[in-house]
Design an enzyme around this catalytic site. Structure first.
Site, PDB file in Angstrom:
ATOM      1  N   LYS A 181     -88.059 -55.425  87.035  1.00  0.00           N
ATOM      2  CA  LYS A 181     -87.263 -56.146  86.043  1.00  0.00           C
ATOM      3  C   LYS A 181     -87.789 -57.572  85.930  1.00  0.00           C
ATOM      4  O   LYS A 181     -87.888 -58.292  86.938  1.00  0.00           O
ATOM      5  CB  LYS A 181     -85.789 -56.140  86.457  1.00  0.00           C
ATOM      6  CG  LYS A 181     -85.139 -54.752  86.368  1.00  0.00           C
ATOM      7  CD  LYS A 181     -85.038 -54.263  84.927  1.00  0.00           C
ATOM      8  CE  LYS A 181     -84.189 -53.002  84.815  1.00  0.00           C
ATOM      9  NZ  LYS A 181     -84.125 -52.506  83.419  1.00  0.00           N
ATOM     10  N   ASP A 200     -90.083 -54.310  82.784  1.00  0.00           N
ATOM     11  CA  ASP A 200     -89.007 -54.204  81.805  1.00  0.00           C
ATOM     12  C   ASP A 200     -88.391 -55.581  81.614  1.00  0.00           C
ATOM     13  O   ASP A 200     -87.728 -56.108  82.507  1.00  0.00           O
ATOM     14  CB  ASP A 200     -87.939 -53.214  82.282  1.00  0.00           C
ATOM     15  CG  ASP A 200     -86.900 -52.936  81.196  1.00  0.00           C
ATOM     16  OD1 ASP A 200     -86.966 -53.588  80.130  1.00  0.00           O
ATOM     17  OD2 ASP A 200     -86.024 -52.073  81.422  1.00  0.00           O
ATOM     18  N   GLU A 208     -91.886 -52.856  78.839  1.00  0.00           N
ATOM     19  CA  GLU A 208     -90.745 -52.296  78.106  1.00  0.00           C
ATOM     20  C   GLU A 208     -89.899 -53.420  77.496  1.00  0.00           C
ATOM     21  O   GLU A 208     -89.597 -54.411  78.167  1.00  0.00           O
ATOM     22  CB  GLU A 208     -89.921 -51.480  79.106  1.00  0.00           C
ATOM     23  CG  GLU A 208     -88.745 -50.756  78.512  1.00  0.00           C
ATOM     24  CD  GLU A 208     -88.060 -49.874  79.580  1.00  0.00           C
ATOM     25  OE1 GLU A 208     -88.742 -49.394  80.506  1.00  0.00           O
ATOM     26  OE2 GLU A 208     -86.844 -49.699  79.482  1.00  0.00           O
ATOM     27  N   ASP A 266     -86.775 -49.754  74.563  1.00  0.00           N
ATOM     28  CA  ASP A 266     -85.603 -49.071  75.117  1.00  0.00           C
ATOM     29  C   ASP A 266     -84.387 -49.454  74.269  1.00  0.00           C
ATOM     30  O   ASP A 266     -83.869 -48.637  73.487  1.00  0.00           O
ATOM     31  CB  ASP A 266     -85.456 -49.511  76.585  1.00  0.00           C
ATOM     32  CG  ASP A 266     -84.175 -49.058  77.238  1.00  0.00           C
ATOM     33  OD1 ASP A 266     -83.363 -48.381  76.579  1.00  0.00           O
ATOM     34  OD2 ASP A 266     -83.942 -49.385  78.420  1.00  0.00           O
ATOM     35  N   LYS A 290     -82.545 -42.488  76.783  1.00  0.00           N
ATOM     36  CA  LYS A 290     -81.509 -42.298  77.807  1.00  0.00           C
ATOM     37  C   LYS A 290     -80.412 -41.432  77.219  1.00  0.00           C
ATOM     38  O   LYS A 290     -79.928 -41.711  76.114  1.00  0.00           O
ATOM     39  CB  LYS A 290     -80.919 -43.646  78.233  1.00  0.00           C
ATOM     40  CG  LYS A 290     -81.927 -44.562  78.885  1.00  0.00           C
ATOM     41  CD  LYS A 290     -81.338 -45.936  79.157  1.00  0.00           C
ATOM     42  CE  LYS A 290     -82.389 -46.828  79.785  1.00  0.00           C
ATOM     43  NZ  LYS A 290     -81.976 -48.244  79.803  1.00  0.00           N
TER      44      LYS A 290
HETATM   45 MG    MG Z   1     -85.035 -50.731  79.890  1.00  0.00          MG
END
Ligand code: MG
Length: 341
Positions: free
Chosen positions: A157, A181, A207, A232, A254
């Protein structure tokens, strides 16, 4: 069909989970159970403030509305989910739980694992990344060092103005490929500068570098970096994908943001037909939600299905990870069982 619900009180492992815009310590999910002909299918709703702004109360209310729209044939999933999407256009976590419960139930009634119903080879399930939550550089490096032996790739992250130090610290403790991400945290200029500065550190892809709904900026970034760009937050449902063609290299799907397995399959087919690569990702979820996504994973390029590893006291057991790869259950339906307390 008889529908019942159960609230799960969950806690993030390691004291909390932080990304560029949020921090989570405790959260509540809803499990939907649908019973028919002696079998019980289950699905998990993981509502998100970011996607549809759904709360647990919204999910409970949506499930009550959905109860009257199910009919009595669990195999009519296409009709049922279409009815639910029309009646509840902003209830994708709730619809996901029902969609997954119906697939679990129908596959159990047929006596086959879900991957087999979908026509997939479980040996083709990809490796999953393991996510290192946002923290101070040395804490992230310690976390990476702790888990590196069990995974083939790490997801890091980022999305702040101090990401170089984090990545350099992690690179000092592991040679694993890194997926980044940014969770919408950078500007387009910052994304290009940062990605080009760190590209030599073994970055597999980046991402969601920038805020949503800026496809021209994504295209601008993609033309200026050598690392694949995937999205995303920009790729919620199939209807979002046409605007992204040519602007990104891939998407992260997702179940809980798109509304379940049927919409996820639609997104996978569309993305692949347009030359985009696909990752299956997750929220912080129990093994129930993670295993549902894992059953589709032989269809995709990348998996980031580690949410059950990032919570305390997972109440279910389903997909496992061996040598970094997802191992799909053999039992009928999802093959998820409740852990004994
Ligand atoms: Mg993500």
């Amino acid at each position: 069909m008889k529908l019942t619900t159960r609230i799960l009180d969950l806690r993030a492992a390691r004291g909390g989970f932080r990304i560029a815009r949020e921090h989570h310590t405790t959260f509540r999910h809803l499990v939907v159970e649908i019973e028919h002909d002696g079998a019980v299918g289950r699905g998990e709703a993981a509502p998100s403030a970011f996607f549809d702004n759904e709360t647990l109360d919204d999910v409970l209310q949506s499930v009550e509305t959905a109860r009257g729209l199910l009919g009595d044939d669990p195999f009519r999933i296409e009709d049922i989910t279409a009815r639910l999407c029309r009646a509840l256009p902003k209830a994708h976590a709730a619809i996901c739980a029902i969609d997954v419960a119906l697939h679990d139930l129908a596959a159990q009634l047929m006596g086959v694992p879900l991957w087999r119903w979908f026509g997939l080879d479980p040996a083709a399930a990809p490796a999953t990344s393991y996510t290192i939550s946002l923290d101070e550089p040395e804490a992230m490096a310690r976390h990476a060092a702790e888990v590196a032996g069990r995974f083939r790739v790490l997801k890091i992250k980022v999305g702040t103005d101090q990401d170089d130090a984090r990545l350099q610290a992690i690179r000092r403790v592991t040679d694993l490929p890194l997926r980044l991400d940014a969770n919408t945290g950078w500007t387009a200029e910052q994304a290009v500068e940062t990605i080009n500065r760190i590209a030599g550190l073994g970055i597999e892809f980046v991402e969601q570098p920038i805020p949503v709904a800026r496809p021209d900026e994504l295209r601008w970034i993609r033309q200026r970096v050598d690392v694949p760009i995937i999205v995303d937050e920009d790729a919620v449902r199939a209807a979002d994908l046409p605007a992204l063609v040519g602007c990104v290299d891939g998407i992260n799907i997702k179940l809980t943001k798109c509304g379940g397995l049927r919409e996820a399959v639609r997104m996978i087919h569309f993305a692949q037909a347009c030359g985009m690569r696909v990752m299956l990702g997750c929220m912080l979820e129990t093994s129930l939600g993670i295993t549902a996504a894992a059953h589709l994973s032989p269809m995709v390029d990348w998996a980031d299905l580690d949410g059950h590893l990032l919570i305390e006291d997972d109440p279910y057991r389903g997909t496992t990870i061996q040598d970094g790869r997802l191992v799909l259950p053999d039992g009928p339906g999802l093959g998820v069982i409740e852990r004994q307390a």
